[in-house]
Design an enzyme around this catalytic site. Structure first.
Site, PDB file in Angstrom:
ATOM      1  CE  LYS A   9      -3.949  -2.184   2.294  1.00  0.00           C
ATOM      2  NZ  LYS A   9      -4.863  -2.100   3.460  1.00  0.00           N
ATOM      3  CG  PHE A  57     -13.863   0.856   6.331  1.00  0.00           C
ATOM      4  CD1 PHE A  57     -13.306   0.378   5.151  1.00  0.00           C
ATOM      5  CD2 PHE A  57     -14.566  -0.034   7.129  1.00  0.00           C
ATOM      6  CE1 PHE A  57     -13.448  -0.945   4.765  1.00  0.00           C
ATOM      7  CE2 PHE A  57     -14.713  -1.369   6.760  1.00  0.00           C
ATOM      8  CZ  PHE A  57     -14.149  -1.814   5.567  1.00  0.00           C
ATOM      9  NE  ARG A  85      -5.534 -13.212   5.077  1.00  0.00           N
ATOM     10  CZ  ARG A  85      -6.107 -12.012   5.028  1.00  0.00           C
ATOM     11  NH1 ARG A  85      -5.960 -11.247   3.969  1.00  0.00           N
ATOM     12  NH2 ARG A  85      -6.812 -11.561   6.020  1.00  0.00           N
ATOM     13  CB  THR A  91      -6.591  -6.215   9.801  1.00  0.00           C
ATOM     14  OG1 THR A  91      -6.936  -7.373   9.033  1.00  0.00           O
ATOM     15  CG2 THR A  91      -7.011  -4.969   9.050  1.00  0.00           C
ATOM     16  CG  ASN A 112      -3.523  -2.438   6.878  1.00  0.00           C
ATOM     17  OD1 ASN A 112      -3.391  -2.106   5.708  1.00  0.00           O
ATOM     18  ND2 ASN A 112      -4.494  -3.236   7.283  1.00  0.00           N
ATOM     19  CG  HIS A 115      -5.306  -6.275  -0.284  1.00  0.00           C
ATOM     20  ND1 HIS A 115      -6.562  -6.301   0.270  1.00  0.00           N
ATOM     21  CD2 HIS A 115      -5.325  -7.164  -1.313  1.00  0.00           C
ATOM     22  CE1 HIS A 115      -7.316  -7.155  -0.409  1.00  0.00           C
ATOM     23  NE2 HIS A 115      -6.587  -7.693  -1.374  1.00  0.00           N
TER      24      HIS A 115
END
Length: 137
Positions: A9, A57, A85, A91, A112, A115
């Site tokens: 991100k 959000f 993951r 998260t 964070n 993704h």
């Protein structure tokens, strides 16, 4: 071979930790089958995250995802989805285990760092959103 999608991100790209994150994938047995750095348009981000369009959000998520470039990758390997993951961590980085990508590089639950696809079905859809089959090796 199992595939999953990863997006590094804008917050992590801005921090200059893309190489460190990609190295984590490879060091843990995931092959980077395709990757590209890109700037998402508002339409791209809204379409990609359409599943969240009714969530409070959503607007902030879209704004964040278009705030700077992202690095989109197809990760491939045995158990690629769960491996990714686990590497990402929770998260919320405050809840992420030490040594995970989010614990090491994320600021908060919104910024964070990464993704990752949450199911094999979603991985196939997400990969096709960004890459054609001929772009994946």
């Amino acid at each position: 071979m199992e595939r999953t999608l990863s997006i590094i991100k804008p917050d992590a790209v801005a921090k200059g930790v893309v190489g460190k994150i990609l190295d984590r994938f490879e060091s843990n047995g995931l092959k980077i089958a395709a990757t590209r750095k890109m700037q998402l348009s508002r339409a791209d981000a809204e379409a990609f995250y359409a599943v969240h369009s009714e969530r409070p959000f959503f607007g902030d998520l879209v704004d964040f995802m278009i705030s700077g470039p992202v690095v989109v990758s197809v990760l491939e390997g045995e158990g690629a989805l769960i491996k990714n993951r686990n590497l990402m961590g929770a998260t919320n980085p405050k809840e992420a285990e030490a040594g995970t990508i989010r614990a090491d590089f994320a600021e908060n639950i919104d910024a964070n760092a990464v993704h990752g696809s949450d199911s094999l079905e979603n991985a196939a859809v997400e990969i096709a959103f960004f890459f054609s089959e001929r772009e994946i090796s």
